[in-house]
Design an enzyme around this catalytic site. Structure first.
Site, short mmCIF file in Angstrom:
data_model
loop_
_atom_site.label_atom_id
_atom_site.label_comp_id
_atom_site.label_asym_id
_atom_site.label_seq_id
_atom_site.Cartn_x
_atom_site.Cartn_y
_atom_site.Cartn_z
N HIS A 261 0.85 -1.18 0.00
CA HIS A 261 0.00 0.00 0.00
C HIS A 261 0.88 1.23 0.00
O HIS A 261 1.95 1.23 0.62
CB HIS A 261 -0.90 0.01 1.24
N ASP A 315 -7.90 -5.33 0.01
CA ASP A 315 -8.41 -6.20 -1.04
C ASP A 315 -8.12 -7.67 -0.80
O ASP A 315 -8.65 -8.53 -1.51
CB ASP A 315 -7.82 -5.79 -2.40
#
Ligand code: CMC
Length: 383
Positions: A261, A315
């Site tokens: 991320h 996700d």
């Protein structure tokens, strides 16, 4: 102002001031309007959280009731939009169908009355109400069925699952799904929100804002990753295969989907909550083989890449939850969009209060003073 350095991906470059959400990527903190997402996931609902994000405060019972009723009232879509959607190719990706349908709402409702609080509220209500209906309608129509009408007896998430599967889901499934929406509702200036903000900054209508953000969310480096995670878990197939698969990805510089991320350098707090939700669902609906593989993937990736700050992101576990709810894999990203509409609209509204068109600069890397060569004199490779 002096010339500044070019930073690829605008990493760490502030592009706005916002009071909507806050992320601390080192500590793994996410707050919506100052409230920890863990607390909201426990106590709130998606629609209450959407209200909080968009209007800046938790609603009173009366305000929430009015907001929910308005949304319930506006869930239906016009038959012209439904008929337009019937012409979409059934092989088309549902995100492309959603982007087109979201843009089509502008044909019916755009007045660009951006100074009118009533118009703003109506646009918020319509988008939150109709996007789920359009996602569900495309799913049924591509199977060759007629879409079913929203059911006024059902709350937001229960109704969406009902429109999608033609069955009323059980309470736990609907609650888990609602929390998934809440967890995906907002996340500072990610790519799709930035895209929404750039579009909004031209003072265009909110349907164009959302359509533009949907297009941005679709990419595999952003919302599309949840779909890729399921493909990856299926490709791995067995627990024994996890280690060689991950080692191969690392050796060949292939991205491991659902990890890493830009902001979080620890495990994404939403991934932690989603993992708990997945476990709750498996207890209720039966164990999932992919979950065992996922746990092993997380272990190996942490071992190999944890020191570089690469951990599971939002996700990674959402797909397992949706898979257990028997939602087709290519609907995972449209579901992300249903949730993120709340964040996009919150940023749209915030930006209207102090708008300035986005117009960054670039650092030119081309030539100057080039001659114009006549077409008959151009020879490729010899310029
Ligand atoms: N697997 C393997 N290596 C990775 C991964 C990953 N998932 N993520 C980052 N890296 C490596 C990358 O190869 C690079 O290595 P090197 O410096 O040797 O070239 C380094 O880490 C930095 O990567 P980056 O691409 O510069 O980092 P970024 O901040 O630009 O990208 C990201 C963030 C999310 C695009 C990236 O981590 C990624 O591609 N992850 C996989 C896709 C994914 O799960 N996306 C969902 C993101 S969260 C929710 C959302 O936004 O929708």
């Amino acid at each position: 102002m002096t010339a500044c350095e070019y930073i690829p991906g605008l990493e760490n470059v502030p592009a706005a001031q916002s009071a909507i959400s806050y992320v601390d990527g080192q500590k793994g903190i996410l707050e919506y309007r100052g409230i920890a997402v863990e607390e909201l996931a426990q106590k709130s609902t998606f629609l209450e959280t959407a209200y909080l994000l968009i209007w800046g405060h938790l609603p009173t019972a009366e305000e929430l009731n009015a907001f929910e009723s308005d949304i319930r009232y506006h869930r239906r879509i016009k038959y012209r939009i439904r008929d337009m959607m019937k012409c979409f190719p059934e092989s088309g990706h549902p995100m492309d169908a959603l982007q087109t349908s979201a843009a089509a709402l502008g044909l019916f409702y755009s007045r660009r009355a951006l100074n009118d609080p009533q118009y703003i509220r109506q646009a918020v209500v319509r988008l939150l109400a109709k996007i789920p209906t359009m996602v569900a309608a495309f799913q049924l129509m591509r199977k060759g069925n007629d879409p079913i009408q929203p059911n006024d007896e059902l709350d937001y998430s229960t109704n969406f699952l009902y429109m999608l599967t033609e069955r009323v889901p059980d309470t736990i499934a609907a609650r888990v799904f609602d929390v998934c929406l809440l967890l995906h509702a907002e996340h500072t200036i990610n790519a799709s929100t930035f895209s929404a903000m750039v579009t909004a900054s031209t003072m265009t209508d909110p349907y164009a804002v959302v359509a533009s953000a949907v297009g941005t969310l679709a990419g595999p480096l952003h919302g599309g990753a949840n779909e890729e995670v399921m493909t990856m878990l299926a490709e791995i197939g067995t627990i024994e295969n996890v280690r060689p698969y991950i080692e191969d990805c690392i050796a060949n510089k292939k991205r491991i989907m659902g990890f890493g991320h830009r902001v979080y350098k620890v495990k994404d707090p939403r991934a932690t909550i989603l993992q708990q939700l997945a476990e709750r669902l498996f207890e209720q609906m039966g164990h999932d083989h992919f979950y065992d593989i996922a746990l092993e993937v997380e272990k190996v990736v942490e071992e190999k890449l944890g020191h570089r700050g690469i951990y599971a992101n939002v996700d990674f576990y959402s797909g397992l939850v949706y898979g257990k709810l028997r939602i087709p894999t290519d609907l995972f990203t449209p579901i992300f969009a249903i949730a993120r509409v709340a964040g996009w609209l919150a940023h749209w509204r915030e930006q209207l209060d102090a708008n300035r068109i986005f117009r960054p600069t670039q650092i030119y890397s081309g030539n100057h003073n080039q001659p114009y060569i006549l077409i008959q004199d151009r020879v490729r490779g010899e310029e």
